[in-house]
Design a protein around this motif. Structure first.
Motif, mmCIF file in Angstrom:
data_model
loop_
_atom_site.group_PDB
_atom_site.id
_atom_site.type_symbol
_atom_site.label_atom_id
_atom_site.label_comp_id
_atom_site.label_asym_id
_atom_site.label_seq_id
_atom_site.Cartn_x
_atom_site.Cartn_y
_atom_site.Cartn_z
ATOM 1 N N THR A 243 0.825 -1.204 0.000
ATOM 2 C CA THR A 243 0.000 0.000 0.000
ATOM 3 C C THR A 243 0.862 1.258 0.000
ATOM 4 O O THR A 243 0.579 2.228 -0.712
ATOM 5 C CB THR A 243 -0.928 0.003 1.232
ATOM 6 O OG1 THR A 243 -1.767 -1.164 1.194
ATOM 7 C CG2 THR A 243 -1.804 1.240 1.272
ATOM 8 N N HIS A 244 1.938 1.238 0.806
ATOM 9 C CA HIS A 244 2.850 2.373 0.855
ATOM 10 C C HIS A 244 3.488 2.615 -0.513
ATOM 11 O O HIS A 244 3.517 3.738 -1.021
ATOM 12 C CB HIS A 244 3.936 2.126 1.902
ATOM 13 C CG HIS A 244 4.960 3.216 1.993
ATOM 14 N ND1 HIS A 244 6.046 3.286 1.132
ATOM 15 C CD2 HIS A 244 5.079 4.277 2.827
ATOM 16 C CE1 HIS A 244 6.772 4.349 1.437
ATOM 17 N NE2 HIS A 244 6.214 4.964 2.460
ATOM 18 N N ASN A 245 3.996 1.553 -1.133
ATOM 19 C CA ASN A 245 4.677 1.701 -2.415
ATOM 20 C C ASN A 245 3.725 2.076 -3.548
ATOM 21 O O ASN A 245 4.142 2.662 -4.551
ATOM 22 C CB ASN A 245 5.412 0.411 -2.782
ATOM 23 C CG ASN A 245 6.638 0.174 -1.905
ATOM 24 O OD1 ASN A 245 7.072 1.060 -1.167
ATOM 25 N ND2 ASN A 245 7.201 -1.029 -1.972
ATOM 26 N N GLU A 304 -5.618 -7.250 -5.314
ATOM 27 C CA GLU A 304 -5.397 -5.887 -5.817
ATOM 28 C C GLU A 304 -5.177 -4.892 -4.676
ATOM 29 O O GLU A 304 -4.648 -3.800 -4.907
ATOM 30 C CB GLU A 304 -6.587 -5.444 -6.669
ATOM 31 C CG GLU A 304 -6.669 -6.170 -8.005
ATOM 32 C CD GLU A 304 -7.942 -5.866 -8.762
ATOM 33 O OE1 GLU A 304 -8.837 -5.210 -8.173
ATOM 34 O OE2 GLU A 304 -8.055 -6.297 -9.929
ATOM 35 N N HIS A 305 -5.571 -5.281 -3.474
ATOM 36 C CA HIS A 305 -5.315 -4.452 -2.288
ATOM 37 C C HIS A 305 -4.084 -4.932 -1.522
ATOM 38 O O HIS A 305 -3.833 -4.458 -0.415
ATOM 39 C CB HIS A 305 -6.539 -4.451 -1.366
ATOM 40 C CG HIS A 305 -7.634 -3.525 -1.826
ATOM 41 N ND1 HIS A 305 -8.494 -3.846 -2.848
ATOM 42 C CD2 HIS A 305 -7.995 -2.280 -1.397
ATOM 43 C CE1 HIS A 305 -9.351 -2.854 -3.030
ATOM 44 N NE2 HIS A 305 -9.068 -1.887 -2.173
ATOM 45 N N GLY A 306 -3.350 -5.886 -2.103
ATOM 46 C CA GLY A 306 -2.080 -6.289 -1.508
ATOM 47 C C GLY A 306 -2.116 -7.490 -0.597
ATOM 48 O O GLY A 306 -1.119 -7.789 0.072
ATOM 49 N N PHE A 307 -3.220 -8.220 -0.562
ATOM 50 C CA PHE A 307 -3.343 -9.376 0.333
ATOM 51 C C PHE A 307 -3.078 -10.678 -0.433
ATOM 52 O O PHE A 307 -3.218 -10.747 -1.654
ATOM 53 C CB PHE A 307 -4.737 -9.437 0.954
ATOM 54 C CG PHE A 307 -5.029 -8.297 1.885
ATOM 55 C CD1 PHE A 307 -4.589 -8.338 3.199
ATOM 56 C CD2 PHE A 307 -5.727 -7.181 1.451
ATOM 57 C CE1 PHE A 307 -4.841 -7.295 4.063
ATOM 58 C CE2 PHE A 307 -5.991 -6.127 2.313
ATOM 59 C CZ PHE A 307 -5.543 -6.179 3.619
ATOM 60 N N ARG A 308 -2.740 -11.702 0.322
ATOM 61 C CA ARG A 308 -2.653 -13.050 -0.222
ATOM 62 C C ARG A 308 -3.963 -13.774 0.079
ATOM 63 O O ARG A 308 -4.549 -13.580 1.145
ATOM 64 C CB ARG A 308 -1.487 -13.819 0.383
ATOM 65 C CG ARG A 308 -0.114 -13.206 0.097
ATOM 66 C CD ARG A 308 1.010 -14.115 0.537
ATOM 67 N NE ARG A 308 2.331 -13.510 0.325
ATOM 68 C CZ ARG A 308 3.481 -14.170 0.441
ATOM 69 N NH1 ARG A 308 3.467 -15.470 0.774
ATOM 70 N NH2 ARG A 308 4.632 -13.554 0.245
ATOM 71 N N ALA A 322 5.350 -4.784 -3.244
ATOM 72 C CA ALA A 322 5.652 -4.568 -1.834
ATOM 73 C C ALA A 322 7.145 -4.373 -1.582
ATOM 74 O O ALA A 322 7.546 -4.012 -0.456
ATOM 75 C CB ALA A 322 5.150 -5.743 -0.997
ATOM 76 N N GLY A 323 7.966 -4.614 -2.592
ATOM 77 C CA GLY A 323 9.404 -4.447 -2.426
ATOM 78 C C GLY A 323 10.141 -5.742 -2.204
ATOM 79 O O GLY A 323 11.306 -5.743 -1.808
ATOM 80 N N GLY A 324 9.495 -6.858 -2.458
ATOM 81 C CA GLY A 324 10.148 -8.154 -2.320
ATOM 82 C C GLY A 324 10.846 -8.554 -3.599
ATOM 83 O O GLY A 324 10.430 -8.158 -4.691
ATOM 84 N N SER A 325 11.899 -9.334 -3.452
ATOM 85 C CA SER A 325 12.633 -9.787 -4.631
ATOM 86 C C SER A 325 13.463 -11.009 -4.268
ATOM 87 O O SER A 325 13.904 -11.147 -3.122
ATOM 88 C CB SER A 325 13.552 -8.667 -5.141
ATOM 89 O OG SER A 325 14.283 -9.083 -6.276
#
Length: 566
Positions: A243-245, A304-308, A322-325
């Protein structure tokens, strides 16, 4: 005739479909008298549920032929817990907390409003997000860390400034801290390291997850990045980082570390609030809405709201946003759920670590404490002493701890005796020993008094008066009384008079919750709870004295929560 009949059937079918969808109405539409549901939802999930509720209304979702009118109210889970713990109605038929931790807390409280979990809506793992420069300094994304290593690395570098939500109010903070504590147990000196980390972390906590994100720099300028008031690393969920990103004005995008020893997850349990108060229509409608949230199009909305929405199907787009890689282990199974005991110990340790405590412990030394513990070769007193010594080890040198014992007529007509006055554990006495050393020795010397009875009421009043009179401002003040029986002093104050005196002594300006622990089958848990609650404290019970350590920590947390409500 055949053509006419076909036309009639076609028109009739179209009209029926229109009525079902609410476009046409003969008499009244189901929308004129819908089943109304209010859903109290964790603030991070509320926007997604609000969108789902609107879609349900737009498509004419029904339950038993009645339309659903769902209103979603964003409520912090800790606030809802406080309302339920007080036995009040949260003004909602459905509650979606962010974690099952809150449900366990409510269901464990016999006086709380009942809740019934019937499923889960979504999930999101917890990690440590950092502004790019900070993440790069720690080798993101190639380098992976355990929780202990990652938190340790951020706290060793003053420029990284790690922030988190208060574990007493945030499941994100509590689960991360519990995971950190679990990691510390396998390392030599880990408990000390974990306590030191808690102490440092406590200086940069905020009440909620949203407030923690607000501590990040607003841009990449040197002034913002170098501001000591801004955190550059935060303990957050994947969804919060997403959400932040995704926000245009949220500041620099975050990079997300997923600790390699497992990321605990928020699991968003869907619960009915006090089913005895719900009508049949409301109960069925609430279940219908949960079923609706499990449709493919609603799962897509949640992603679409960032949840799994699945434990096994990791949405790569969510992770990336979310910034994962890779090679961060974002697709690994969630960390094993922490036990209730581990969570309570973490909360207790946090409470007494971040705020210095002033506790006076009053131990029953009546003759019945010599009785053996079922299934063990030791007496109640032996096990109690060992448990008290374990509890003592969790306190810091700044904490103030004292010890009384009681039976009957221990000091003239008095049923109690002060063994070690309440002082700072790190202070040294005239004999050169620290207060901690004096207490450890005094615990070891505790012994049942032959033929001694239980002078509970007079001792409770005297100890509580002393605790209030010596109240230390800025500390967590409490009185802990352990007893394995009921009052056996016929000449003592009555219970009614005791309750009245305790209530007179209790003031918001000098709160001293009484924590009374009933040990063994001869103790009265209900009476202990009634006496303790007169002071804003709580009564606890243990069948095995070895549980005292955990129960003390649990009671401290309960007393601290009630103190917040006062």
């Amino acid at each position: 005739m055949a053509i006419t009949t076909a036309l009639v059937l076609t028109v009739a079918g179209s009209a029926a479909a229109a009525v079902r969808s609410g476009l046409l109405s003969f008499g009244s539409s189901c929308r004129d008298d819908p089943v109304r549901l209010t859903v109290a939802a964790s603030p991070d999930l509320a926007p997604a549920l609000t969108a789902a509720a609107k879609q349900a209304e737009d498509t004419g979702l029904t339950s038993d032929g009645q339309c659903l009118a769902v209103t979603v109210a964003a409520r912090e889970s800790s606030e809802v817990v406080n309302t339920l713990a007080a036995g009040r109605d949260p003004d909602a038929q459905v509650w979606v907390a962010d974690s099952d931790l809150w449900i366990q807390r409510v269901t464990a409280d016999r006086k709380a409003t009942r809740v019934t979990p019937i499923g889960n809506v979504a999930s999101t793992p917890i990690g440590v997000a950092m502004v790019p420069a900070a993440a790069k300094s720690l080798g993101w994304p190639q380098k992976t860390y355990t929780w202990l290593e990652l938190v340790g690395a951020t706290l060793q570098d003053d420029s990284l400034r790690l922030g988190a939500a208060d574990p007493a109010r945030s499941a994100t903070g509590l689960l991360a801290l519990t995971q950190l504590g679990a990691a510390a147990t396998g390392v030599k000196g880990g408990d000390t390291r974990a306590a030191a980390m808690m102490k440092t972390l406590s200086q940069r906590t905020r009440d909620t997850d949203a407030q923690v994100l607000a501590t990040l720099p607003r841009d990449t300028s040197g002034a913002e990045q170098g501001d000591a008031g801004h955190n550059r690393a935060v303990v957050v969920t994947e969804q919060a980082a997403y959400t932040h990103n995704s926000a245009a004005d949220a500041g620099p995008e975050l990079d997300l570390f997923y600790p390699k020893d497992g990321s605990p997850r928020l699991d968003y349990p869907y619960t009915l609030v006090d089913r005895t108060r719900l009508t049949t229509d409301e109960s069925r409608a609430a279940i219908r809405f949960l079923t609706y949230l499990r449709r493919p199009e609603q799962r897509k909305l949640l992603r679409e709201h960032g949840f799994r929405t699945s434990e096994y199907d990791v949405p790569k787009a969510v992770v990336a946003a979310a910034g994962g890689s890779s090679p961060q282990p974002f697709a690994e199974p969630p960390a094993q759920s922490a036990s209730d005991t581990a969570v309570e110990q973490t909360l207790g340790a946090w409470t007494i670590t971040v705020q210095s405590a002033r506790l006076t412990t009053v131990v029953d030394t009546s003759a019945s404490m010599a009785e053996p513990v079922p299934g063990a070769k030791r007496s109640r007193m032996d096990v109690t002493k060992a448990s008290l010594l374990r509890a003592l080890a969790t306190f810091t040198p700044q904490d103030e701890i004292g010890l009384w014992q009681f039976s009957t007529e221990l000091d003239g007509d008095r049923d109690y005796r002060v063994l070690v006055p309440t002082e700072r554990l790190g202070d040294r006495t005239s004999d050169g020993r620290t207060q901690r050393e004096r207490l450890a020795a005094a615990f070891g010397d505790l012994a049942p008094v032959p033929n001694g009875a239980t002078g509970l009421y007079d001792t409770t009043l005297a100890a509580y008066r002393a605790a209030v009179a010596s109240y230390a401002k800025g500390r967590f003040n409490a009185l802990v009384i352990l007893t394995d029986g009921v009052n056996q002093d016929p000449g003592s104050i009555s219970r009614t008079a005791l309750l009245a005196e305790l209530q007179k002594l209790t003031t918001p300006e000098r709160p001293v919750p009484l924590i009374m622990i009933a040990v063994g089958p001869g103790a009265d848990r209900d009476e202990a709870d009634r006496i303790a609650r007169a002071t804003g404290g709580s009564g606890q019970s243990v069948s095995d004295p070895a549980q005292i350590h955990t129960v003390i920590l649990k009671a401290i947390v309960a007393a601290g929560t009630q103190g917040d409500q006062r």
